[in-house]
Design a protein around this motif. Structure first.
Motif, PDB file in Angstrom:
ATOM      1  N   GLY A 294       1.389  -3.266  -6.427  1.00  0.00           N
ATOM      2  CA  GLY A 294       1.007  -1.512  -6.175  1.00  0.00           C
ATOM      3  C   GLY A 294       0.418  -1.961  -5.561  1.00  0.00           C
ATOM      4  O   GLY A 294      -0.223  -1.339  -4.462  1.00  0.00           O
ATOM      5  N   ALA A 295      -1.072  -2.654  -5.583  1.00  0.00           N
ATOM      6  CA  ALA A 295      -2.447  -2.327  -4.437  1.00  0.00           C
ATOM      7  C   ALA A 295      -1.788  -3.078  -3.151  1.00  0.00           C
ATOM      8  O   ALA A 295      -2.463  -3.142  -2.204  1.00  0.00           O
ATOM      9  CB  ALA A 295      -2.968  -3.714  -5.256  1.00  0.00           C
ATOM     10  N   GLY A 296      -1.086  -4.550  -3.188  1.00  0.00           N
ATOM     11  CA  GLY A 296      -0.725  -4.673  -2.064  1.00  0.00           C
ATOM     12  C   GLY A 296      -0.050  -4.346  -1.249  1.00  0.00           C
ATOM     13  O   GLY A 296      -0.036  -3.865   0.113  1.00  0.00           O
ATOM     14  N   LEU A 297       0.784  -3.188  -1.610  1.00  0.00           N
ATOM     15  CA  LEU A 297       2.083  -2.525  -0.865  1.00  0.00           C
ATOM     16  C   LEU A 297       0.764  -1.543  -0.493  1.00  0.00           C
ATOM     17  O   LEU A 297       0.747  -1.106   0.880  1.00  0.00           O
ATOM     18  CB  LEU A 297       3.009  -1.942  -1.652  1.00  0.00           C
ATOM     19  CG  LEU A 297       4.113  -2.960  -1.980  1.00  0.00           C
ATOM     20  CD1 LEU A 297       4.568  -2.128  -2.800  1.00  0.00           C
ATOM     21  CD2 LEU A 297       4.680  -3.866  -0.835  1.00  0.00           C
ATOM     22  N   ALA A 298      -0.336  -1.296  -1.545  1.00  0.00           N
ATOM     23  CA  ALA A 298      -0.812  -0.003  -0.810  1.00  0.00           C
ATOM     24  C   ALA A 298      -1.844  -0.548   0.264  1.00  0.00           C
ATOM     25  O   ALA A 298      -2.269  -0.049   1.052  1.00  0.00           O
ATOM     26  CB  ALA A 298      -1.729   0.782  -1.751  1.00  0.00           C
ATOM     27  N   ALA A 299      -2.088  -1.464   0.094  1.00  0.00           N
ATOM     28  CA  ALA A 299      -3.489  -2.762   1.533  1.00  0.00           C
ATOM     29  C   ALA A 299      -1.998  -2.129   2.309  1.00  0.00           C
ATOM     30  O   ALA A 299      -2.976  -2.127   3.654  1.00  0.00           O
ATOM     31  CB  ALA A 299      -3.970  -3.531   1.067  1.00  0.00           C
ATOM     32  N   LEU A 300      -1.056  -2.879   1.937  1.00  0.00           N
ATOM     33  CA  LEU A 300      -0.247  -3.074   3.575  1.00  0.00           C
ATOM     34  C   LEU A 300      -0.101  -1.712   4.179  1.00  0.00           C
ATOM     35  O   LEU A 300       0.066  -1.372   5.800  1.00  0.00           O
ATOM     36  CB  LEU A 300       1.486  -3.323   3.013  1.00  0.00           C
ATOM     37  CG  LEU A 300       2.160  -3.228   4.163  1.00  0.00           C
ATOM     38  CD1 LEU A 300       1.684  -4.422   5.478  1.00  0.00           C
ATOM     39  CD2 LEU A 300       3.480  -3.503   3.861  1.00  0.00           C
ATOM     40  N   PHE A 301       0.405  -0.661   3.337  1.00  0.00           N
ATOM     41  CA  PHE A 301       0.669   0.612   4.140  1.00  0.00           C
ATOM     42  C   PHE A 301      -0.627   1.392   4.861  1.00  0.00           C
ATOM     43  O   PHE A 301      -0.104   1.973   5.741  1.00  0.00           O
ATOM     44  CB  PHE A 301       1.589   1.603   2.920  1.00  0.00           C
ATOM     45  CG  PHE A 301       3.011   1.481   3.055  1.00  0.00           C
ATOM     46  CD1 PHE A 301       3.418   2.286   3.757  1.00  0.00           C
ATOM     47  CD2 PHE A 301       3.364   0.133   2.632  1.00  0.00           C
ATOM     48  CE1 PHE A 301       5.256   2.616   3.489  1.00  0.00           C
ATOM     49  CE2 PHE A 301       4.845   0.762   2.369  1.00  0.00           C
ATOM     50  CZ  PHE A 301       6.035   1.099   2.682  1.00  0.00           C
TER      51      PHE A 301
ATOM     52  N   LEU B  64     -12.428  -0.089   0.189  1.00  0.00           N
ATOM     53  CA  LEU B  64     -12.647  -0.685  -1.450  1.00  0.00           C
ATOM     54  C   LEU B  64     -11.633  -0.240  -2.197  1.00  0.00           C
ATOM     55  O   LEU B  64     -11.932  -0.822  -3.009  1.00  0.00           O
ATOM     56  CB  LEU B  64     -14.473   0.160  -0.516  1.00  0.00           C
ATOM     57  CG  LEU B  64     -15.492   0.114  -0.176  1.00  0.00           C
ATOM     58  CD1 LEU B  64     -16.393   0.152   0.322  1.00  0.00           C
ATOM     59  CD2 LEU B  64     -15.353  -1.178  -0.571  1.00  0.00           C
ATOM     60  N   LEU B  65     -11.198   0.776  -1.038  1.00  0.00           N
ATOM     61  CA  LEU B  65     -10.004   1.434  -2.527  1.00  0.00           C
ATOM     62  C   LEU B  65      -9.364   0.412  -2.624  1.00  0.00           C
ATOM     63  O   LEU B  65      -9.067   1.008  -3.815  1.00  0.00           O
ATOM     64  CB  LEU B  65      -9.098   2.526  -2.109  1.00  0.00           C
ATOM     65  CG  LEU B  65      -8.401   3.193  -2.238  1.00  0.00           C
ATOM     66  CD1 LEU B  65      -8.953   3.899  -3.485  1.00  0.00           C
ATOM     67  CD2 LEU B  65      -7.320   3.764  -1.332  1.00  0.00           C
ATOM     68  N   VAL B  66      -8.809  -0.257  -2.175  1.00  0.00           N
ATOM     69  CA  VAL B  66      -7.733  -1.068  -1.974  1.00  0.00           C
ATOM     70  C   VAL B  66      -8.307  -2.257  -3.594  1.00  0.00           C
ATOM     71  O   VAL B  66      -7.827  -2.849  -4.651  1.00  0.00           O
ATOM     72  CB  VAL B  66      -7.634  -1.936  -1.467  1.00  0.00           C
ATOM     73  CG1 VAL B  66      -6.022  -3.531  -2.189  1.00  0.00           C
ATOM     74  CG2 VAL B  66      -6.339  -1.119  -0.669  1.00  0.00           C
TER      75      VAL B  66
END
Length: 162
Positions: free
Chosen positions: A74-81, A46-48
């Motif tokens: 940035g959102a893709g990297l955040a989702a990955l991490f 949900l955050l992503v």
């Protein structure tokens, strides 16, 4: 005269399946851990999703199309991490601590390799705004840590497992 330990009603019951002093079996504790990790994963997704929508909107206002691309990266990297850590924990519920540590550490190393590759590919590119990327990624990392904390805090998992 010494007290004898209680004999289980079912002789096939193993020590892992017998209720602990808290009244919860090992399987019930694992179910609590799985529920907590599902909650953490749902919150992270949900955050992503919110980061994609809000990040793209703010990025477009601040920097135009490069801001949108910065928000998406940035959102893709955040989702990955954020997602990889929770996913690796979900896969190791009930496993020995060494297995869990190995999987989480392996996932962390893989994330670092992906980050280095992505940053190397993006180096010198001008289709994205690096400031928007940084802000979205930072909000994702901090927000995910807070959401994971909330999931753990709300879980009913004993400190010592049976």
């Amino acid at each position: 005269m010494t007290a004898q330990p209680p004999v289980p009603d079912n002789p096939d019951e193993t020590a892992d399946q017998q209720p602990a002093t808290s009244g919860r079996s090992f399987d019930e504790v694992q179910a609590g851990e799985r529920a907590m990790l599902r909650r953490a994963m749902r919150s992270t997704l949900l955050l992503v999703g919110a980061l994609v929508v809000l990040g793209c909107a703010v990025g477009a206002l601040v920097a135009g199309l490069p801001g949108v691309w910065g928000a998406l990266v940035g959102a893709g990297l955040a989702a990955l991490f954020c997602g990889t850590t929770v996913w690796s924990m979900q896969r190791t519920v009930g496993k020995p601590p060494t297995v869990m540590a190995g999987v989480v550490m392996g996932a962390w190393l893989a994330k670092i390799v992906v980050l280095v590759v992505v940053l190397a590919v993006l180096r010198g590119a001008d289709f994205y705004d690096p400031y928007v990327l940084f802000v979205v990624l930072a909000i994702g990392a901090i927000g995910s840590a807070l959401l994971d904390y909330q999931a753990v805090k709300g879980a009913r998992i004993p400190y010592v497992q049976p």
